[in-house]
Scaffold this motif. Structure first.
Motif, mmCIF file in Angstrom:
data_model
loop_
_atom_site.group_PDB
_atom_site.id
_atom_site.type_symbol
_atom_site.label_atom_id
_atom_site.label_comp_id
_atom_site.label_asym_id
_atom_site.label_seq_id
_atom_site.Cartn_x
_atom_site.Cartn_y
_atom_site.Cartn_z
ATOM 1 N N MET A 1 45.305 41.636 43.809
ATOM 2 C CA MET A 1 44.517 40.464 43.541
ATOM 3 C C MET A 1 45.026 39.761 42.270
ATOM 4 S SD MET A 1 40.498 40.442 43.456
ATOM 5 C CE MET A 1 39.526 39.031 43.522
ATOM 6 N N ALA A 2 45.359 40.518 41.269
ATOM 7 C CA ALA A 2 45.866 39.916 40.039
ATOM 8 C C ALA A 2 47.222 39.260 40.276
ATOM 9 C CB ALA A 2 45.972 40.980 38.948
ATOM 10 N N SER A 4 48.322 37.890 43.123
ATOM 11 C CA SER A 4 48.115 36.637 43.847
ATOM 12 C C SER A 4 47.537 35.566 42.931
ATOM 13 C CB SER A 4 47.185 36.855 45.040
ATOM 14 O OG SER A 4 47.862 37.571 46.049
ATOM 15 N N SER A 5 46.673 35.976 42.025
ATOM 16 C CA SER A 5 46.136 35.008 41.056
ATOM 17 C C SER A 5 47.237 34.471 40.154
ATOM 18 C CB SER A 5 45.039 35.652 40.209
ATOM 19 O OG SER A 5 43.949 36.013 41.011
ATOM 20 N N GLY A 8 49.262 32.076 42.119
ATOM 21 C CA GLY A 8 48.531 30.818 42.260
ATOM 22 C C GLY A 8 48.586 29.974 41.005
ATOM 23 N N VAL A 9 48.485 30.631 39.848
ATOM 24 C CA VAL A 9 48.602 29.903 38.577
ATOM 25 C C VAL A 9 50.004 29.316 38.446
ATOM 26 C CG1 VAL A 9 48.651 30.209 36.072
ATOM 27 C CG2 VAL A 9 46.769 31.156 37.401
ATOM 28 N N GLU A 49 54.399 34.177 45.976
ATOM 29 C CA GLU A 49 53.319 34.868 46.682
ATOM 30 C C GLU A 49 53.893 35.938 47.610
ATOM 31 O OE1 GLU A 49 49.501 35.879 47.726
ATOM 32 O OE2 GLU A 49 50.139 34.559 46.116
#
Length: 113
Positions: A1-2, A4-5, A8-9, A49
């Motif tokens: 999750m981190a 992918s975050s 995304g950033v 990603e």
């Protein structure tokens, strides 16, 4: 999750930065040019990603296919909303940039008796 975050950033900074540079470079920037810049920058940064999803899922075939299928979707979304991201839209009032058109006086409504 981190991961992918973080990806995304990275994508947001890349798309936003590219659109900012493109919109500031030429005063008469067209929506098509901004859409192209947004799509190109999203398409180029999306592999980050893939680099996150591959080790996190053990290179699971279903997860990788779903991630690869999301690539064109994210490219189209970035292209479609590139004028919104660059702040050059009038479709969403909360995204308006400050300028002469934003300083127009408001029309007053007639008072109710």
């Amino acid at each position: 999750m981190a991961g992918s975050s973080a990806a995304g950033v990275l994508m947001g900074i890349s798309v936003g930065g590219g659109l900012t540079l493109a919109s500031r470079r030429k005063a008469g920037t067209s929506a098509r040019r901004l859409a192209f810049v947004g799509a190109l920058s999203a398409a180029v940064t999306f592999p980050a990603e893939l680099l996150v999803v591959a080790p996190a899922t053990g290179v699971g075939p279903v997860e990788m296919v779903v991630t690869v299928l999301a690539w064109p979707v994210m490219t189209v979304v970035a292209a479609r909303h590139s004028t919104d991201i660059a702040g050059l839209t009038r479709a969403h009032p909360w995204l308006w940039t400050a300028g002469p058109s934003a300083r127009r006086p408001r029309r007053r409504q007639p008072s109710q008796p």
